[in-house]
Design a protein around this motif. Structure first.
Motif, mmCIF file in Angstrom:
data_model
loop_
_atom_site.group_PDB
_atom_site.id
_atom_site.type_symbol
_atom_site.label_atom_id
_atom_site.label_comp_id
_atom_site.label_asym_id
_atom_site.label_seq_id
_atom_site.Cartn_x
_atom_site.Cartn_y
_atom_site.Cartn_z
ATOM 1 N N VAL A 1 0.867 -1.189 0.000
ATOM 2 C CA VAL A 1 0.000 0.000 0.000
ATOM 3 C C VAL A 1 0.903 1.239 0.000
ATOM 4 C CG1 VAL A 1 -1.790 1.270 1.236
ATOM 5 C CG2 VAL A 1 -1.820 -1.233 1.231
ATOM 6 N N PHE A 2 0.747 2.029 -1.044
ATOM 7 C CA PHE A 2 1.627 3.173 -1.246
ATOM 8 C C PHE A 2 1.572 4.157 -0.072
ATOM 9 C CE2 PHE A 2 2.564 7.296 -3.272
ATOM 10 C CZ PHE A 2 3.804 7.000 -3.801
ATOM 11 N N LEU A 3 0.359 4.453 0.412
ATOM 12 C CA LEU A 3 0.205 5.392 1.533
ATOM 13 C C LEU A 3 0.941 4.883 2.771
ATOM 14 C CD1 LEU A 3 -1.007 7.714 3.192
ATOM 15 C CD2 LEU A 3 -3.208 6.576 3.111
ATOM 16 N N HIS A 4 0.884 3.580 3.032
ATOM 17 C CA HIS A 4 1.577 3.031 4.202
ATOM 18 C C HIS A 4 3.091 3.135 4.028
ATOM 19 C CE1 HIS A 4 -2.205 0.502 5.277
ATOM 20 N NE2 HIS A 4 -2.348 1.780 5.522
ATOM 21 N N GLU A 5 3.553 2.946 2.776
ATOM 22 C CA GLU A 5 4.987 3.099 2.508
ATOM 23 C C GLU A 5 5.421 4.540 2.782
ATOM 24 O OE1 GLU A 5 7.315 0.727 1.436
ATOM 25 O OE2 GLU A 5 5.692 -0.620 1.997
ATOM 26 N N LEU A 6 4.596 5.495 2.323
ATOM 27 C CA LEU A 6 4.931 6.911 2.536
ATOM 28 C C LEU A 6 4.918 7.267 4.016
ATOM 29 C CD1 LEU A 6 3.126 9.152 -0.126
ATOM 30 C CD2 LEU A 6 5.516 8.528 0.028
ATOM 31 N N LEU A 7 3.976 6.658 4.739
ATOM 32 C CA LEU A 7 3.859 6.947 6.179
ATOM 33 C C LEU A 7 5.119 6.546 6.947
ATOM 34 C CD1 LEU A 7 0.188 6.128 7.168
ATOM 35 C CD2 LEU A 7 1.441 8.192 7.735
ATOM 36 N N LYS A 8 5.892 5.629 6.374
ATOM 37 C CA LYS A 8 7.145 5.253 7.040
ATOM 38 C C LYS A 8 8.136 6.412 6.985
ATOM 39 C CE LYS A 8 7.038 0.390 5.671
ATOM 40 N NZ LYS A 8 7.665 -0.532 4.711
ATOM 41 N N LEU A 9 7.924 7.308 5.990
ATOM 42 C CA LEU A 9 8.889 8.390 5.778
ATOM 43 C C LEU A 9 8.398 9.740 6.286
ATOM 44 C CD1 LEU A 9 9.881 7.357 2.154
ATOM 45 C CD2 LEU A 9 11.154 6.902 4.230
ATOM 46 N N THR A 10 7.076 9.936 6.309
ATOM 47 C CA THR A 10 6.546 11.196 6.828
ATOM 48 C C THR A 10 5.146 10.987 7.412
ATOM 49 O OG1 THR A 10 5.895 13.457 6.322
ATOM 50 C CG2 THR A 10 5.650 11.896 4.530
ATOM 51 N N GLY A 11 4.877 11.741 8.492
ATOM 52 C CA GLY A 11 3.534 11.674 9.079
ATOM 53 C C GLY A 11 2.806 12.982 8.851
ATOM 54 N N ASP A 12 3.386 13.843 8.023
ATOM 55 C CA ASP A 12 2.792 15.157 7.804
ATOM 56 C C ASP A 12 1.592 15.063 6.849
ATOM 57 O OD1 ASP A 12 2.721 18.043 7.924
ATOM 58 O OD2 ASP A 12 3.388 17.960 5.837
ATOM 59 N N GLY A 13 0.404 15.365 7.372
ATOM 60 C CA GLY A 13 -0.837 15.194 6.619
ATOM 61 C C GLY A 13 -0.869 15.985 5.323
ATOM 62 N N GLN A 14 -0.365 17.225 5.361
ATOM 63 C CA GLN A 14 -0.403 18.081 4.173
ATOM 64 C C GLN A 14 0.490 17.505 3.072
ATOM 65 O OE1 GLN A 14 -2.221 21.146 4.052
ATOM 66 N NE2 GLN A 14 -1.806 20.910 1.860
ATOM 67 N N THR A 15 1.702 17.043 3.473
ATOM 68 C CA THR A 15 2.625 16.450 2.492
ATOM 69 C C THR A 15 1.990 15.201 1.889
ATOM 70 O OG1 THR A 15 4.465 17.207 3.825
ATOM 71 C CG2 THR A 15 4.977 15.523 2.192
ATOM 72 N N LEU A 16 1.406 14.377 2.750
ATOM 73 C CA LEU A 16 0.802 13.134 2.257
ATOM 74 C C LEU A 16 -0.325 13.451 1.277
ATOM 75 C CD1 LEU A 16 0.675 11.170 5.622
ATOM 76 C CD2 LEU A 16 1.999 10.513 3.604
ATOM 77 N N ARG A 17 -1.162 14.425 1.628
ATOM 78 C CA ARG A 17 -2.283 14.781 0.749
ATOM 79 C C ARG A 17 -1.753 15.256 -0.610
ATOM 80 N NH1 ARG A 17 -5.544 20.326 1.329
ATOM 81 N NH2 ARG A 17 -7.011 19.409 2.784
ATOM 82 N N ASN A 18 -0.781 16.164 -0.579
ATOM 83 C CA ASN A 18 -0.258 16.708 -1.844
ATOM 84 C C ASN A 18 0.310 15.600 -2.730
ATOM 85 O OD1 ASN A 18 -0.870 19.254 -0.943
ATOM 86 N ND2 ASN A 18 1.211 19.737 -0.277
ATOM 87 N N GLU A 19 1.140 14.741 -2.139
ATOM 88 C CA GLU A 19 1.815 13.725 -2.960
ATOM 89 C C GLU A 19 0.817 12.675 -3.468
ATOM 90 O OE1 GLU A 19 4.472 14.630 -3.953
ATOM 91 O OE2 GLU A 19 5.552 15.672 -2.363
ATOM 92 N N LEU A 20 -0.144 12.319 -2.628
ATOM 93 C CA LEU A 20 -1.108 11.297 -3.067
ATOM 94 C C LEU A 20 -1.963 11.813 -4.220
ATOM 95 C CD1 LEU A 20 -2.111 9.902 0.413
ATOM 96 C CD2 LEU A 20 -1.072 8.584 -1.437
#
Ligand code: HEM
Length: 509
Positions: A290-309
């Protein structure tokens, strides 16, 4: 003391200050001009052809013509016509910006690779898409882009990214949605749902299942993604005039997209915390990537996650469905090509292919390349020069001299026109002929995935998805016949596919 006595020293100060500021600006301007002249002389630069604008200040006539061409679904031919008339490199204006348009491979290579540091994605793309994509990899520049790209790279490098068994679940749904009684179906619509299902599954570990539930909430969601995407593209074409045009549909769509993605992020963050507490690997829950879970290993910042997803959804979903649509549009009209493809696929004797087998299918690769050449899904791209720089070709009457590019210039390249240059591809450049790829090597004249450090990070994922889907459809149906007599007409948002969809009838094996 009277008022006049007080005013005169103040007035003298203001006047003196103004004269000094003007002198400073003039000196700076002259120094810049001298430095520019030096570059022009050293590199032997000559100006490129000039696009004949009626409004030489803002190019309003060209903006109007471009919007009208987009409305009549002839934007790509409109642009191709400009190159045929004015040469492979020419200058023009887009509102306050100076523009150089080019389809010279060496120039594009310079902008995207050799002189990468002289250019940024810049304000035009950023201003147009910022409300929806924020500071994501697609819009960021400099250190921020490097950070974004580094964040995404490990997830795309993982071998899990090309997991064929996740794809297969959705291919089965796609196959089920195709009528088996020979009645017509729009494959373009099905491919859009299919890639939405695949991409959401890949990103969130939860598919929106739009193939199985076509009329539900998901349809509104897909419309929101589409409105946000086409709205951004329109804002790009309007340039700095966009702020004067009301865009309620665009902003409503952006809100819906944000709400949907944020809900997934909140849920994943909670899951991630729970799994961390239980010392499990959050990226491999139930063995599924799961891509989001992979990203969560590197950042927990909601705004960054939203932008990249959202960036990944934008860059990855519509593009792959457009590639499949364009490919099947031509396959349905060329039974001999379908048959050659079947001959290759039949070597599997009905087995589902492995990743290595997919990669070894030469004719399939030729078909995909040819679809990407004739109908490049991303038909154009651009960069802004951040310092005075030079393009190696396109200047002077013979277009052989270098071209000086002042800082702030927008350099635009139209892949659609590049991929149909007869001098580069031969007299049949406008025809779909996969066989040409048997002797052709990819180079800077073929750029469906861009080039240089900012090339498509999802290229492998897209090609695996398109190849696997095509093979499974070829294995399931013995024939695909067009049910549409109209020629291919562009549907242009941020990507480009057939405006009339892909109406076909398919015969089961
Ligand atoms: C047939 C499918 C695809 C095509 C034709 C395509 C094409 C492109 C092109 C031309 C660029 C460069 C844009 C530029 O120069 O500004 C690009 C960038 C990008 N693509 Fe793709 N793409 C496809 C699929 C995908 C997929 C499946 C994903 C992700 C799942 C993806 C993610 C990205 C990202 C994140 C970038 C930005 C890279 C950066 O700026 O560093 N693409 N793509």
């Amino acid at each position: 003391m009277v008022m006049g006595d007080l005013l005169s020293p103040i007035l003298s100060l203001v006047l003196g200050g103004t004269v000094l500021a003007a002198l400073y600006l003039l000196t700076r301007r002259l120094a810049t001009r001298r430095a520019q002249q030096k570059i022009i002389k050293q590199c032997g630069c000559k100006p490129p052809a000039k696009f004949p604008l009626k409004d030489p200040f803002f190019g309003i006539d060209a903006i109007y013509d471009a919007l009208r061409a987009a409305k009549t679904k002839s934007f790509l031919d409109h642009k191709k016509g400009h190159y045929e008339r004015y040469g492979n490199t020419f200058s023009s204006k887009l509102s306050t910006l100076s523009v150089i348009s080019t389809i010279e491979p060496e120039n594009i290579k310079t902008v995207l690779s050799t002189a990468f540091k002289d250019y940024v994605v810049g304000a035009p793309r950023r201003d147009a898409f910022f409300p929806v994509l924020g500071n994501s990899v697609l819009l960021a520049d400099g250190a921020q882009w490097e950070h974004s790209r580094a964040l995404l790279r490990p997830s795309f490098a993982s071998s899990q990214v090309s997991n064929l068994s996740t794809l297969d679940t959705h291919v089965e749904n796609l196959i089920r949605a195709i009528p088996r009684d020979g009645s017509a179906v729009d494959l373009g619509d099905l491919f859009q749902r299919y890639t939405a299902d695949v991409t959401t599954d890949f990103m969130f570990g939860e598919s929106i299942q739009s193939l199985s539930h076509p009329k539900s909430f998901q349809d509104h969601l897909m419309r929101a993604f589409r409105d946000a995407q086409t709205g951004g593209e329109r804002r790009f074409r309007l340039g700095s005039f966009a702020k004067f045009v009301p865009q309620p549909t665009f902003y409503q769509a952006v809100n819906r997209v944000h709400t949907y993605v944020d809900a997934h992020i909140d849920k994943a963050i909670k899951q991630h915390e729970m799994l961390q507490q239980s010392h499990n690997d959050p990226g491999q829950e139930h063995g599924k990537y799961v891509f989001l879970h992979e990203l969560l290993k590197l950042t927990g910042d909601g705004q960054t996650l939203r932008n990249e997803l959202i960036a990944i959804f934008f860059a990855g979903r519509d593009t792959t469905s457009a590639l499949l649509s364009n490919l099947f549009f031509v396959l349905a009209r060329n039974p001999h090509i379908w048959q050659r493809l079947r001959d290759e696929v039949n070597q599997l004797q009905g087995r589902k292919p492995t990743l290595d087998e997919l990669k070894a299918m030469k004719y399939l690769g030729c078909c995909l390349n040819e679809a990407l050449r004739l109908y490049p899904v991303v038909p154009a791209s651009s960069r802004v020069a951040v310092r005075d720089t030079v393009l190696p070709e396109g200047g002077g009457v013979d277009e052989k001299s270098s071209v000086f590019v002042p800082a702030g210039t927008l350099v635009v390249f139209h892949y659609f026109a590049l991929h149909q240059r007869k001098d580069l591809w031969g007299p049949d450049a406008g025809e779909f002929r996969p066989e040409r790829w048997q002797n052709e090597k990819t180079s800077w004249k073929f750029l469906p995935f861009g080039g240089g450090p900012r090339n498509c990070i999802g290229q492998q994922f897209a090609l695996t998805e398109a190849s696997y889907t095509t093979v499974r459809l070829v294995q399931t149906f013995s024939a695909v016949m067009s049910r549409d007599t109209e020629p291919w007409t562009e549907s242009l948002g941020a990507t480009c596919s057939s405006a009339n969809g892909v109406k076909v009838a398919m015969t089961p094996c």
